[in-house]
Write a protein that holds these residues in place. Structure first.
Motif, PDB file in Angstrom:
ATOM      1  N   ASN A 161       0.787  -1.220  -0.338  1.00  0.00           N
ATOM      2  CA  ASN A 161       0.552  -0.295   0.200  1.00  0.00           C
ATOM      3  C   ASN A 161       1.603   1.561   0.149  1.00  0.00           C
ATOM      4  OD1 ASN A 161       0.319   1.437   2.744  1.00  0.00           O
ATOM      5  ND2 ASN A 161      -0.434  -0.790   4.111  1.00  0.00           N
ATOM      6  N   PRO A 162       0.704   2.321  -0.166  1.00  0.00           N
ATOM      7  CA  PRO A 162       1.023   3.287  -1.086  1.00  0.00           C
ATOM      8  C   PRO A 162       1.568   4.283   0.648  1.00  0.00           C
ATOM      9  CG  PRO A 162      -0.845   3.971  -1.149  1.00  0.00           C
ATOM     10  CD  PRO A 162      -1.021   2.747  -0.769  1.00  0.00           C
ATOM     11  N   PHE A 163       1.019   4.057   1.729  1.00  0.00           N
ATOM     12  CA  PHE A 163       2.032   4.523   3.071  1.00  0.00           C
ATOM     13  C   PHE A 163       3.173   3.295   3.919  1.00  0.00           C
ATOM     14  CE2 PHE A 163      -2.507   5.322   1.949  1.00  0.00           C
ATOM     15  CZ  PHE A 163      -2.717   6.881   1.817  1.00  0.00           C
ATOM     16  N   VAL A 164       3.515   2.419   2.717  1.00  0.00           N
ATOM     17  CA  VAL A 164       4.318   1.524   3.499  1.00  0.00           C
ATOM     18  C   VAL A 164       5.900   2.346   3.257  1.00  0.00           C
ATOM     19  CG1 VAL A 164       5.183  -0.249   3.005  1.00  0.00           C
ATOM     20  CG2 VAL A 164       2.620  -0.470   3.249  1.00  0.00           C
ATOM     21  N   ASP A 165       6.679   2.300   4.034  1.00  0.00           N
ATOM     22  CA  ASP A 165       7.602   3.037   3.921  1.00  0.00           C
ATOM     23  C   ASP A 165       9.177   1.822   3.682  1.00  0.00           C
ATOM     24  OD1 ASP A 165       7.729   5.724   4.943  1.00  0.00           O
ATOM     25  OD2 ASP A 165       7.764   5.027   6.758  1.00  0.00           O
ATOM     26  N   VAL A 166       9.169   0.678   3.932  1.00  0.00           N
ATOM     27  CA  VAL A 166       9.954  -0.087   4.155  1.00  0.00           C
ATOM     28  C   VAL A 166       8.945  -1.584   3.580  1.00  0.00           C
ATOM     29  CG1 VAL A 166      11.921  -2.136   5.041  1.00  0.00           C
ATOM     30  CG2 VAL A 166      11.380   0.886   6.005  1.00  0.00           C
ATOM     31  N   ALA A 167       9.021  -1.726   2.339  1.00  0.00           N
ATOM     32  CA  ALA A 167       8.515  -3.312   2.189  1.00  0.00           C
ATOM     33  C   ALA A 167       9.074  -3.821   2.101  1.00  0.00           C
ATOM     34  CB  ALA A 167       7.621  -2.440   0.368  1.00  0.00           C
ATOM     35  N   ILE A 168       9.300  -5.691   2.460  1.00  0.00           N
ATOM     36  CA  ILE A 168       9.804  -6.701   2.832  1.00  0.00           C
ATOM     37  C   ILE A 168       9.265  -7.523   1.737  1.00  0.00           C
ATOM     38  CG2 ILE A 168      10.867  -8.666   4.487  1.00  0.00           C
ATOM     39  CD1 ILE A 168      12.263  -5.679   4.670  1.00  0.00           C
ATOM     40  N   VAL A 169       9.918  -8.071   1.016  1.00  0.00           N
ATOM     41  CA  VAL A 169       8.775  -9.233   0.014  1.00  0.00           C
ATOM     42  C   VAL A 169       9.744 -10.597   0.065  1.00  0.00           C
ATOM     43  CG1 VAL A 169       9.799  -9.312  -2.394  1.00  0.00           C
ATOM     44  CG2 VAL A 169       9.599  -7.411  -2.247  1.00  0.00           C
ATOM     45  N   THR A 170       8.479 -11.484   0.611  1.00  0.00           N
ATOM     46  CA  THR A 170       9.008 -12.658   1.228  1.00  0.00           C
ATOM     47  C   THR A 170       8.439 -13.392   0.024  1.00  0.00           C
ATOM     48  OG1 THR A 170       6.767 -13.481   2.466  1.00  0.00           O
ATOM     49  CG2 THR A 170       8.390 -11.612   3.510  1.00  0.00           C
ATOM     50  N   GLY A 171       7.280 -13.450  -0.948  1.00  0.00           N
ATOM     51  CA  GLY A 171       6.873 -14.735  -1.455  1.00  0.00           C
ATOM     52  C   GLY A 171       6.799 -15.971  -0.682  1.00  0.00           C
ATOM     53  N   LEU A 172       6.700 -15.799   0.731  1.00  0.00           N
ATOM     54  CA  LEU A 172       6.434 -17.113   0.778  1.00  0.00           C
ATOM     55  C   LEU A 172       5.090 -17.206   1.494  1.00  0.00           C
ATOM     56  CD1 LEU A 172       8.826 -15.954   4.590  1.00  0.00           C
ATOM     57  CD2 LEU A 172       8.588 -17.185   3.087  1.00  0.00           C
ATOM     58  N   GLY A 173       4.081 -15.726   1.325  1.00  0.00           N
ATOM     59  CA  GLY A 173       2.685 -16.734   1.474  1.00  0.00           C
ATOM     60  C   GLY A 173       1.549 -16.146   2.158  1.00  0.00           C
ATOM     61  N   GLU A 174       1.445 -16.777   2.961  1.00  0.00           N
ATOM     62  CA  GLU A 174       0.647 -16.652   4.582  1.00  0.00           C
ATOM     63  C   GLU A 174       1.333 -16.844   5.044  1.00  0.00           C
ATOM     64  OE1 GLU A 174      -1.971 -15.216   4.873  1.00  0.00           O
ATOM     65  OE2 GLU A 174      -2.482 -14.932   2.795  1.00  0.00           O
ATOM     66  N   LEU A 175       2.580 -17.688   5.253  1.00  0.00           N
ATOM     67  CA  LEU A 175       3.003 -18.056   6.288  1.00  0.00           C
ATOM     68  C   LEU A 175       4.478 -16.871   6.545  1.00  0.00           C
ATOM     69  CD1 LEU A 175       5.014 -21.664   4.758  1.00  0.00           C
ATOM     70  CD2 LEU A 175       3.163 -21.161   5.320  1.00  0.00           C
ATOM     71  N   ARG A 176       4.360 -15.764   5.640  1.00  0.00           N
ATOM     72  CA  ARG A 176       4.603 -14.279   5.549  1.00  0.00           C
ATOM     73  C   ARG A 176       4.044 -14.195   7.227  1.00  0.00           C
ATOM     74  NH1 ARG A 176       0.370 -11.697   4.889  1.00  0.00           N
ATOM     75  NH2 ARG A 176      -0.166  -9.902   3.889  1.00  0.00           N
ATOM     76  N   ASN A 177       2.181 -14.228   7.522  1.00  0.00           N
ATOM     77  CA  ASN A 177       1.870 -13.459   8.893  1.00  0.00           C
ATOM     78  C   ASN A 177       2.930 -14.215  10.168  1.00  0.00           C
ATOM     79  OD1 ASN A 177       0.172 -13.488   7.026  1.00  0.00           O
ATOM     80  ND2 ASN A 177      -1.405 -14.993   8.313  1.00  0.00           N
ATOM     81  N   GLY A 178       3.512 -14.736  10.202  1.00  0.00           N
ATOM     82  CA  GLY A 178       4.229 -15.414  11.025  1.00  0.00           C
ATOM     83  C   GLY A 178       5.416 -14.606  11.537  1.00  0.00           C
ATOM     84  N   LEU A 179       6.298 -14.056  10.104  1.00  0.00           N
ATOM     85  CA  LEU A 179       7.208 -13.145  10.105  1.00  0.00           C
ATOM     86  C   LEU A 179       6.764 -10.867  10.407  1.00  0.00           C
ATOM     87  CD1 LEU A 179       9.784 -13.497   7.004  1.00  0.00           C
ATOM     88  CD2 LEU A 179       9.494 -14.361   9.275  1.00  0.00           C
ATOM     89  N   VAL A 180       5.251 -11.408  10.207  1.00  0.00           N
ATOM     90  CA  VAL A 180       4.548  -9.706  10.794  1.00  0.00           C
ATOM     91  C   VAL A 180       4.810 -10.248  12.398  1.00  0.00           C
ATOM     92  CG1 VAL A 180       3.268  -8.211  11.322  1.00  0.00           C
ATOM     93  CG2 VAL A 180       3.280  -9.469   9.037  1.00  0.00           C
ATOM     94  N   VAL A 181       4.795 -11.155  12.597  1.00  0.00           N
ATOM     95  CA  VAL A 181       4.376 -11.155  14.544  1.00  0.00           C
ATOM     96  C   VAL A 181       5.623 -11.954  15.148  1.00  0.00           C
ATOM     97  CG1 VAL A 181       4.141 -12.945  16.430  1.00  0.00           C
ATOM     98  CG2 VAL A 181       2.181 -12.652  13.943  1.00  0.00           C
ATOM     99  N   LYS A 182       6.451 -12.116  14.634  1.00  0.00           N
ATOM    100  CA  LYS A 182       8.428 -11.966  15.014  1.00  0.00           C
ATOM    101  C   LYS A 182       8.821 -11.176  15.029  1.00  0.00           C
ATOM    102  CE  LYS A 182       9.613 -17.103  14.942  1.00  0.00           C
ATOM    103  NZ  LYS A 182      10.507 -17.780  14.407  1.00  0.00           N
ATOM    104  N   SER A 183       8.620 -10.163  14.249  1.00  0.00           N
ATOM    105  CA  SER A 183       9.258  -8.577  13.772  1.00  0.00           C
ATOM    106  C   SER A 183       8.373  -7.566  14.973  1.00  0.00           C
ATOM    107  CB  SER A 183       9.206  -8.719  12.674  1.00  0.00           C
ATOM    108  OG  SER A 183       9.935  -8.912  11.908  1.00  0.00           O
ATOM    109  N   SER A 184       7.283  -8.119  15.442  1.00  0.00           N
ATOM    110  CA  SER A 184       6.387  -7.244  16.772  1.00  0.00           C
ATOM    111  C   SER A 184       6.995  -7.507  18.037  1.00  0.00           C
ATOM    112  CB  SER A 184       4.978  -7.859  16.425  1.00  0.00           C
ATOM    113  OG  SER A 184       5.001  -7.102  14.773  1.00  0.00           O
ATOM    114  N   GLU A 185       6.740  -6.756  18.482  1.00  0.00           N
ATOM    115  CA  GLU A 185       7.406  -6.768  19.986  1.00  0.00           C
ATOM    116  C   GLU A 185       6.077  -7.098  21.001  1.00  0.00           C
ATOM    117  OE1 GLU A 185      10.360  -4.090  21.933  1.00  0.00           O
ATOM    118  OE2 GLU A 185      10.215  -3.933  19.780  1.00  0.00           O
TER     119      GLU A 185
END
Lengths: 155, 155, 155, 155
Positions: free
Chosen positions: B69-93
């Protein structure tokens, strides 16, 4: 047909007994049992499957194959930690959740997100906006759970 | 402090409004907003954060950065599909769930599994063995949600 | 534009110096520096970028954000181990390899597989069927490396 | 013992023939053949293994089990794209590279990084700092490759 059995790595005897019956029934029906490869529900399901002459696959979170329970025929080593839950779901045509805690809930949710049938035996109940979510199909016996999972997976 | 905001990629206006307020309040408190980078709740949270001068991170499921979306400053491209959900969680406190469907539920479950604080605004309710699970901390306003998330993440 | 800088987590001073110059030049050109977030080449590239006022992203292999070097602005926590190398590559529009060992080689190979431009500074040489593979574009100075990477990434 | 066979998804007949012999020899020695599950070298290795009565595992990049070649016994569905290469490596106690291009190189590099023995048959040669890297053990025949892989994996 590949059916995933998901549940906690540590579980009370009655939950293990149900998982073992699920594994055995899946094997009798010719299904490959897919799981996370560790103890508790995973081990019980694999033990049941092996006793009934089935084939079992364990998708492990860590980097050491030796963490697999002794009833795993094919161990996949991922080093992905909890993210390997997603591979258990993706590699299964339907999943059966037996009991379970947060890890199991993540597998249930991911399976529902991906459109995989989810059958529950004494597992989570999900509510949203005040109403029960009907995504998890409730089974009352291990045989019932297997019956539902197979019939939906083959659609 | 990195706080994840999770929710559906398509959502009604009142949910988007809540997510935008969450994003803005997080930015005012100096938090980095982490999300899945797409539309709906994710976009609303990023928009709010940017309006308040914050920094936003989007961890994308696909292989194309332009899906952010246009309000994202840093975009991480994963190609992991829904498994990227786990990275959102791990990268958040801590994570704040706003509304949400099965994908959000998978993030909630994984966060609880990993011991990350989870705050909910009009999101899932979880029952197990007949009782309400207390893992999700219920907030009543966006400001309240941010307050709880920050105080727990810093413990 | 996101440019990845890949190389070993421990490196001799002259390699670190080259990486730092690469990072600084990337920042002067307005690029975001993406890396694996740890020490050695990664840290040197981030240090250079920060000294030149740039933005740095570190995609970490482990589960602990504190493993990031002090010049990482945005730390992504993956818990994927060496598989996070693939995310560094996917999140970069081109990569610059400075020195490097097997981990770096895996990033070079994956980038070439995915069609990302790869520029090398004193890095691996690859031969197949008796001939030099021309996939890695050889640069002779840090500035040269950045020049090539940016011009190819923007095509 | 799990041995990975890696190589290109499309390959000339003589490479396929070598891969098939590798697969057959591995099966005769009682090894499980692990691969990426698709065509070319992967299919040839699986075909050889099945003809010799072995067991084969295919770790697929996509989300569709039907992409597996017909000689895969156990198909793991990952949706990880090229990142599934890392799971092939992690799930193997040694790998044999037959021919191969950039994808294969990424598997070789990752295996070397992780300390897995790598045996090569007409595959990449790697140079660093002007010298040949000795990480890939060069075999001259399929039987030789299997011999080396098994003896090193069991150490």
């Amino acid at each position: 047909m590949y059916i995933g059995v998901v549940g906690d790595g540590m579980c009370p005897p009655e939950v293990a007994e149900a998982a073992e019956k699920v594994g055995a029934e899946l094997a009798r029906r010719g299904c490959v049992v897919v799981c996370g490869g560790l103890g508790g529900v995973m081990e019980a399901a694999c033990r049941g499957a092996k006793q009934a002459g089935g084939l079992t696959v364990g998708i492990l979170p860590g980097n050491d194959r030796r963490a697999a329970n002794p009833f795993v025929d094919v161990a996949i080593v991922t080093g992905l930690g909890e993210l390997r839950n997603g591979l258990v779901v993706k590699s299964s045509e339907a999943i059966i959740a037996v009991g379970g805690r947060y890890g199991t809930l993540s597998e249930i949710a991911l399976a529902l997100k991906l459109g995989r049938p989810v059958v529950g035996l004494d597992t989570w109940q999900l509510y949203r906006e005040g109403g029960l979510d009907r995504g998890i199909l409730v089974a009352t016996t291990p045989r019932d759970a297997v019956e539902i999972a197979i019939s939906l997976a083959s659609q």
